[in-house]
Structure formats: C-alpha cells, structure tokens
Design a protein around this motif. Structure first.
Motif, PDB file in Angstrom:
ATOM      1  N   VAL A 174       0.883  -1.286  -0.164  1.00 52.45           N
ATOM      2  CA  VAL A 174       0.064   0.137  -0.079  1.00 52.45           C
ATOM      3  C   VAL A 174       0.901   1.179  -0.207  1.00 52.45           C
ATOM      4  O   VAL A 174       0.527   2.061  -0.759  1.00 52.45           O
ATOM      5  N   PHE A 175       1.803   1.168   0.735  1.00 52.73           N
ATOM      6  CA  PHE A 175       2.808   2.404   0.824  1.00 52.73           C
ATOM      7  C   PHE A 175       3.546   2.593  -0.372  1.00 52.73           C
ATOM      8  O   PHE A 175       3.792   3.858  -0.926  1.00 52.73           O
ATOM      9  N   LYS A 176       3.762   1.527  -1.008  1.00 48.09           N
ATOM     10  CA  LYS A 176       4.603   1.690  -2.553  1.00 48.09           C
ATOM     11  C   LYS A 176       3.829   2.166  -3.663  1.00 48.09           C
ATOM     12  O   LYS A 176       3.926   2.949  -4.168  1.00 48.09           O
ATOM     13  N   HIS A 177       2.419   1.575  -3.489  1.00 46.88           N
ATOM     14  CA  HIS A 177       1.565   1.688  -4.849  1.00 46.88           C
ATOM     15  C   HIS A 177       0.418   2.808  -4.517  1.00 46.88           C
ATOM     16  O   HIS A 177       0.071   3.564  -5.424  1.00 46.88           O
ATOM     17  N   ARG A 178       0.057   2.974  -3.450  1.00 47.62           N
ATOM     18  CA  ARG A 178      -1.255   3.837  -3.007  1.00 47.62           C
ATOM     19  C   ARG A 178      -1.075   4.539  -1.734  1.00 47.62           C
ATOM     20  O   ARG A 178      -1.799   4.554  -0.750  1.00 47.62           O
ATOM     21  N   ARG A 225      -3.013 -13.287  -5.541  1.00 49.93           N
ATOM     22  CA  ARG A 225      -1.523 -13.458  -5.521  1.00 49.93           C
ATOM     23  C   ARG A 225      -0.945 -13.962  -6.713  1.00 49.93           C
ATOM     24  O   ARG A 225       0.018 -13.426  -7.246  1.00 49.93           O
ATOM     25  N   SER A 226      -1.541 -14.980  -7.262  1.00 50.98           N
ATOM     26  CA  SER A 226      -1.351 -15.717  -8.346  1.00 50.98           C
ATOM     27  C   SER A 226      -1.366 -14.649  -9.887  1.00 50.98           C
ATOM     28  O   SER A 226      -0.408 -14.614 -10.412  1.00 50.98           O
ATOM     29  N   ALA A 227      -2.424 -13.830  -9.836  1.00 50.95           N
ATOM     30  CA  ALA A 227      -2.450 -12.952 -10.774  1.00 50.95           C
ATOM     31  C   ALA A 227      -1.501 -11.849 -10.633  1.00 50.95           C
ATOM     32  O   ALA A 227      -1.022 -11.674 -11.949  1.00 50.95           O
ATOM     33  N   GLY A 274       1.529 -11.388 -13.744  1.00 46.44           N
ATOM     34  CA  GLY A 274       1.502 -10.131 -14.640  1.00 46.44           C
ATOM     35  C   GLY A 274      -0.058 -10.007 -15.143  1.00 46.44           C
ATOM     36  O   GLY A 274      -0.146  -9.174 -16.192  1.00 46.44           O
ATOM     37  N   VAL A 275      -1.124 -10.555 -14.348  1.00 47.54           N
ATOM     38  CA  VAL A 275      -2.667 -10.124 -14.849  1.00 47.54           C
ATOM     39  C   VAL A 275      -2.491  -8.491 -14.720  1.00 47.54           C
ATOM     40  O   VAL A 275      -2.426  -8.073 -13.462  1.00 47.54           O
ATOM     41  N   ASN A 276      -3.385  -7.981 -15.413  1.00 46.49           N
ATOM     42  CA  ASN A 276      -3.649  -6.469 -15.539  1.00 46.49           C
ATOM     43  C   ASN A 276      -4.826  -6.157 -14.694  1.00 46.49           C
ATOM     44  O   ASN A 276      -4.657  -5.010 -13.979  1.00 46.49           O
ATOM     45  N   GLY A 277      -5.736  -7.014 -14.989  1.00 43.15           N
ATOM     46  CA  GLY A 277      -7.111  -6.610 -14.297  1.00 43.15           C
ATOM     47  C   GLY A 277      -7.834  -7.732 -13.776  1.00 43.15           C
ATOM     48  O   GLY A 277      -7.735  -8.808 -14.126  1.00 43.15           O
ATOM     49  N   VAL A 278      -8.506  -7.427 -12.684  1.00 44.35           N
ATOM     50  CA  VAL A 278      -9.541  -8.420 -11.955  1.00 44.35           C
ATOM     51  C   VAL A 278     -10.915  -8.061 -11.968  1.00 44.35           C
ATOM     52  O   VAL A 278     -11.217  -7.051 -11.500  1.00 44.35           O
ATOM     53  N   MET A 279     -11.939  -8.813 -12.792  1.00 43.55           N
ATOM     54  CA  MET A 279     -13.262  -8.571 -12.949  1.00 43.55           C
ATOM     55  C   MET A 279     -14.061  -9.239 -11.769  1.00 43.55           C
ATOM     56  O   MET A 279     -13.943 -10.364 -11.679  1.00 43.55           O
ATOM     57  N   LEU A 280     -14.948  -8.618 -11.225  1.00 42.26           N
ATOM     58  CA  LEU A 280     -15.635  -9.246 -10.156  1.00 42.26           C
ATOM     59  C   LEU A 280     -17.209  -8.360 -10.033  1.00 42.26           C
ATOM     60  O   LEU A 280     -17.326  -7.428 -10.618  1.00 42.26           O
ATOM     61  N   ARG A 281     -18.134  -9.276  -9.765  1.00 42.80           N
ATOM     62  CA  ARG A 281     -19.512  -8.620  -9.323  1.00 42.80           C
ATOM     63  C   ARG A 281     -19.281  -7.690  -8.131  1.00 42.80           C
ATOM     64  O   ARG A 281     -19.888  -6.791  -8.222  1.00 42.80           O
ATOM     65  N   GLN A 282     -18.649  -8.287  -7.093  1.00 42.46           N
ATOM     66  CA  GLN A 282     -18.534  -7.508  -5.745  1.00 42.46           C
ATOM     67  C   GLN A 282     -17.217  -7.225  -5.519  1.00 42.46           C
ATOM     68  O   GLN A 282     -16.405  -7.869  -4.950  1.00 42.46           O
ATOM     69  N   THR A 283     -17.054  -6.055  -6.123  1.00 45.57           N
ATOM     70  CA  THR A 283     -15.292  -5.502  -5.771  1.00 45.57           C
ATOM     71  C   THR A 283     -15.034  -5.177  -4.308  1.00 45.57           C
ATOM     72  O   THR A 283     -13.877  -5.194  -3.955  1.00 45.57           O
ATOM     73  N   ASN A 284     -16.275  -4.839  -3.893  1.00 48.27           N
ATOM     74  CA  ASN A 284     -15.799  -4.828  -2.165  1.00 48.27           C
ATOM     75  C   ASN A 284     -15.029  -6.241  -1.526  1.00 48.27           C
ATOM     76  O   ASN A 284     -14.341  -5.844  -0.568  1.00 48.27           O
ATOM     77  N   LEU A 285     -15.350  -7.096  -2.206  1.00 51.17           N
ATOM     78  CA  LEU A 285     -14.379  -8.447  -1.579  1.00 51.17           C
ATOM     79  C   LEU A 285     -12.845  -8.238  -1.369  1.00 51.17           C
ATOM     80  O   LEU A 285     -12.379  -8.513  -0.707  1.00 51.17           O
ATOM     81  N   LEU A 286     -12.394  -7.325  -2.533  1.00 54.41           N
ATOM     82  CA  LEU A 286     -11.088  -7.129  -2.756  1.00 54.41           C
ATOM     83  C   LEU A 286     -10.528  -6.191  -1.490  1.00 54.41           C
ATOM     84  O   LEU A 286      -9.293  -6.196  -1.324  1.00 54.41           O
ATOM     85  N   ASP A 287     -11.608  -5.521  -0.663  1.00 49.45           N
ATOM     86  CA  ASP A 287     -11.290  -4.684   0.460  1.00 49.45           C
ATOM     87  C   ASP A 287     -11.111  -5.519   1.584  1.00 49.45           C
ATOM     88  O   ASP A 287     -10.873  -4.953   2.725  1.00 49.45           O
ATOM     89  N   SER A 288     -11.315  -6.831   1.553  1.00 44.92           N
ATOM     90  CA  SER A 288     -11.412  -7.440   2.720  1.00 44.92           C
ATOM     91  C   SER A 288      -9.862  -7.874   3.412  1.00 44.92           C
ATOM     92  O   SER A 288      -9.059  -7.945   2.788  1.00 44.92           O
ATOM     93  N   GLY A 289      -9.948  -7.518   4.760  1.00 48.36           N
ATOM     94  CA  GLY A 289      -8.286  -7.723   5.301  1.00 48.36           C
ATOM     95  C   GLY A 289      -7.922  -8.800   5.048  1.00 48.36           C
ATOM     96  O   GLY A 289      -6.494  -9.004   4.981  1.00 48.36           O
ATOM     97  N   SER A 290      -8.765  -9.905   5.250  1.00 47.04           N
ATOM     98  CA  SER A 290      -8.159 -11.329   4.958  1.00 47.04           C
ATOM     99  C   SER A 290      -7.708 -11.678   3.453  1.00 47.04           C
ATOM    100  O   SER A 290      -6.845 -12.203   3.502  1.00 47.04           O
ATOM    101  N   ALA A 291      -8.247 -11.249   2.821  1.00 44.31           N
ATOM    102  CA  ALA A 291      -7.980 -11.599   1.388  1.00 44.31           C
ATOM    103  C   ALA A 291      -6.892 -10.471   0.853  1.00 44.31           C
ATOM    104  O   ALA A 291      -5.775 -11.207   0.206  1.00 44.31           O
ATOM    105  N   MET A 292      -6.739  -9.219   1.462  1.00 44.04           N
ATOM    106  CA  MET A 292      -5.373  -8.604   1.263  1.00 44.04           C
ATOM    107  C   MET A 292      -4.261  -9.104   1.941  1.00 44.04           C
ATOM    108  O   MET A 292      -2.959  -9.186   1.525  1.00 44.04           O
ATOM    109  N   ILE A 324      -2.866  -7.423  -4.303  1.00 41.48           N
ATOM    110  CA  ILE A 324      -4.117  -6.378  -4.859  1.00 41.48           C
ATOM    111  C   ILE A 324      -3.847  -5.240  -5.227  1.00 41.48           C
ATOM    112  O   ILE A 324      -4.538  -4.347  -6.060  1.00 41.48           O
ATOM    113  N   GLU A 325      -2.758  -4.449  -4.660  1.00 41.18           N
ATOM    114  CA  GLU A 325      -2.417  -3.251  -5.132  1.00 41.18           C
ATOM    115  C   GLU A 325      -1.556  -3.205  -6.552  1.00 41.18           C
ATOM    116  O   GLU A 325      -1.367  -2.145  -7.051  1.00 41.18           O
TER     117      GLU A 325
END
Length: 351
Positions: A125-129, A224-226, A230-248, A255-256
């Motif tokens: 997060v500190f590096k990218h955002r 993490r695998s994406a 070098g995957v550029n984008g991740v498409m989801l119906r519920q993008t708020n799942l990416l904000d989960s502390g466990s997922a990050m 994710i960043e």
C-alpha cells in the motif's frame, strides 16, 4: 514655642471598653475566629483596641497570590503532561483501547475505509497507493521495518500509534496481523468500458474474471497468483471483496498491483470482451463428463485473454466462452484448490 507645637498636634481620643453584650451562650462558646473579627471591624476606622490601649493594624494576606501561582503552575504542568502523553508522535506503547475510526462515523468509515494488515500488504500500500493511507497502528518491534512509512506520515502530518499486539488484534479481529495495521481509503473500481478504453493500445493483456468466489482466502490466493504472473485486471461482481483484510493479507500485497473492474452482468461483459478481441477461456473447477472440455496443454492462447474462474459451474458462462478447459487429476485428488488451479493456468499462459 513649645506651647504652639503642642497645640498643633492632633488630639487622639480612645474609646473606653464597653461591657460585652450578653448572649444566649457563654463567652467560652463564643467564636473568636476571623469571621467574628471581620463583623466587628467591618470598617478600617473601627480598629479593635487591645487591653494595652494600642491601635491594631491589619495587614492583607500575601499568601493568596502565591497560592494562586502555585495552583496555576501545577495545573499547567498537568495539562502539558497530558498533551505530551496523548500526542500521536510519542513513541510510547498505548494500553488503552484503540478504535480504527479516524474522523468518520462508523457507517461512513465502513463505506469509505478499510483495514490492511500484515507486513507485505502494508508495504505494498505504501509503495503503490500511499496517498490513500489514513492512519497507522504498529507495535514497537515493527517500527524499524516501517521507518520510511513513519517518516512519511510525520511529514504529511498523519497520525500513527505505537500500540501493543493485543490492541491490534482487537482492531483487526484476528491474530494474524503481523504487528502492523493501516487504515486506508478504499479503491474506486473501474467499469469494464473504462478499462478497455485505457488498455486499447496494449498488444498483450490478461483479465481474470472471478465469479462466485466469496472465500477471502481463496480470493486472496487468486489475486496473489494474478499479480505474480502479470495479470492487469481482475473483474468481479462484488469488488468490495477485494477490500477484505483477510483477502489482502493472503494476497501479500498483490491486490495493489492489479486493477479492480466491476461488472454487474458477466454475460454482457464477456460479449464486450469478445468484441474487443479477447479470447474468453473458462476454467472448470473439476472435470465433468457432461461438459465438453479440453486439457490445458492442448490449448493455444491469444495475445489478449480473459480467464473466467468460478467454483460453482455456471453453464451460461461456459456456453459464452470460446474455450473450456480443465486440469487433469487422478482418483486420489480429482480437483485442485481454485487458486492453485488458476496459478497453473496462468503459468502456462505465460509460456
């Protein structure tokens, strides 16, 4: 001469002691304190005269001002001490309960902010955002690992608290926090149309379309695998799942490194990807006799690929895909974890 001098001197008359007034109580019970004296001598011209016929003078108390000064000094020292102890810049472990709210009410905080914990996730997060960082909670042992982040927070006049590991566990609701936790602003996802406009000049591109993967650990493993391949984008119906502390935390900062794409209709999104020259590849979670699929080593991938990943088989997505494939297993283990299977697919795509 002496007569004139004696005549010019003022004559002083002394009043005789009058008999004390009789009261209901005895003279021994009569109070002789300061209040009684003030009542009898309310005027400075009525100074009380003692038995030796001397005029007594009363001096004002000088200790009152000194008392006020001492009291003011004590209160000032106490306030300065309190300010110093409450200052967020003090490198002192706080034992009081820490709340992640930083200037927002609970609802608005859950809507606009999220928690990021573990060493690699916070460093990512500190590096990218870093502009999205709101506040830092960190243990004394981890301050050396995040010296650059703390220096940046001080320059930006943002707060950080050095707290105990138990306090971070209360904030994150987990023991797997790694001694560091960030409050950050949530990312605003892109629509698929906006993403395609931004990547229109790319010759090679890969999008990971994830459907019906709600487990934060599996989702973090996929991200993490994406990011690794070098995957550029991740498409989801519920993008708020990416904000989960466990997922990050499981994604280890991956994710960043990818762009979040929100899609309310996966079928319409797949059609749009096809129109922009993407090869849509659906990966089955396990081999099924009722669904025609190919083995991984037999597939040739295009320069632009959209990989559709799901845990529950969705026939609408499969029927709209260009290619459907599976990873061959055996009787001991017919299927892999979804994040592991996606990693194998992405490794072949990289080749």
């Amino acid at each position: 001469m002496n007569d004139n001098t004696e005549k010019s001197k003022p004559t002083i008359f002394y009043a005789k002691n009058s008999e004390p007034k009789k009261h209901s109580r005895s003279a021994k019970e009569k109070p002789s304190g300061w209040k009684g004296q003030r009542k009898d001598n309310s005027s400075p011209f009525n100074a009380k005269r003692d038995h030796n016929d001397r005029i007594e003078t009363f001096k004002p108390r000088n200790d009152k001002s000194e008392f006020v000064k001492k009291r003011f000094t004590v209160e000032l020292n106490q306030s300065q001490s309190a300010i110093a102890n409450d200052s967020p810049w003090q490198k002192k472990v706080r034992n009081n309960d820490q709340a992640p709210t930083f200037g927002y009410d609970g609802y608005r905080q859950r809507k606009e902010e999220t928690l990021v914990y573990s060493e690699n996730s916070c460093k990512a997060v500190f590096k990218h955002r870093r502009i999205a960082i709101v506040k830092l909670f960190i243990t004394q042992e981890m301050t050396y690992q995040f010296k650059d982040l703390i220096d940046w927070l001080v320059k930006q006049r943002l707060g950080y608290d050095v707290v105990s590991s138990e306090q971070i566990s209360k904030i994150t609701q987990t023991q797997h926090h790694g001694g560091v936790c960030l409050i950050v602003k949530k990312r605003v996802p892109l629509t698929l149309l906006d993403y395609l406009e931004e990547s229109s000049d790319k010759d090679h591109d890969c999008i990971l379309a994830i459907d019906d993967v709600n487990n934060p650990h599996n989702l973090g493993g996929l991200i993490r695998s994406a990011a690794f391949y070098g995957v550029n984008g991740v498409m989801l119906r519920q993008t708020n799942l990416l904000d989960s502390g466990s997922a990050m935390r499981v994604a280890e900062g991956g994710i960043e490194a990818v762009t979040a794409i929100k899609s309310d209709d996966f079928i319409a999104s797949i059609d749009m990807l096809k129109q922009h020259g993407y090869q849509v590849v659906a990966l089955l979670p396990c081999q099924s006799k009722s669904i025609a699929s190919s083995e991984l080593h037999k597939i040739r991938f295009n320069k632009k690929v959209a990989l559709v990943i799901f845990q529950q088989i969705n026939m609408k997505l499969i029927n709209n895909a260009d290619v459907t494939l599976h990873i061959q297993g055996n009787e001991n283990m017919p299927a892999l974890n979804i994040s592991v299977a996606a990693g194998i697919l992405l490794s072949n795509l990289k080749k």
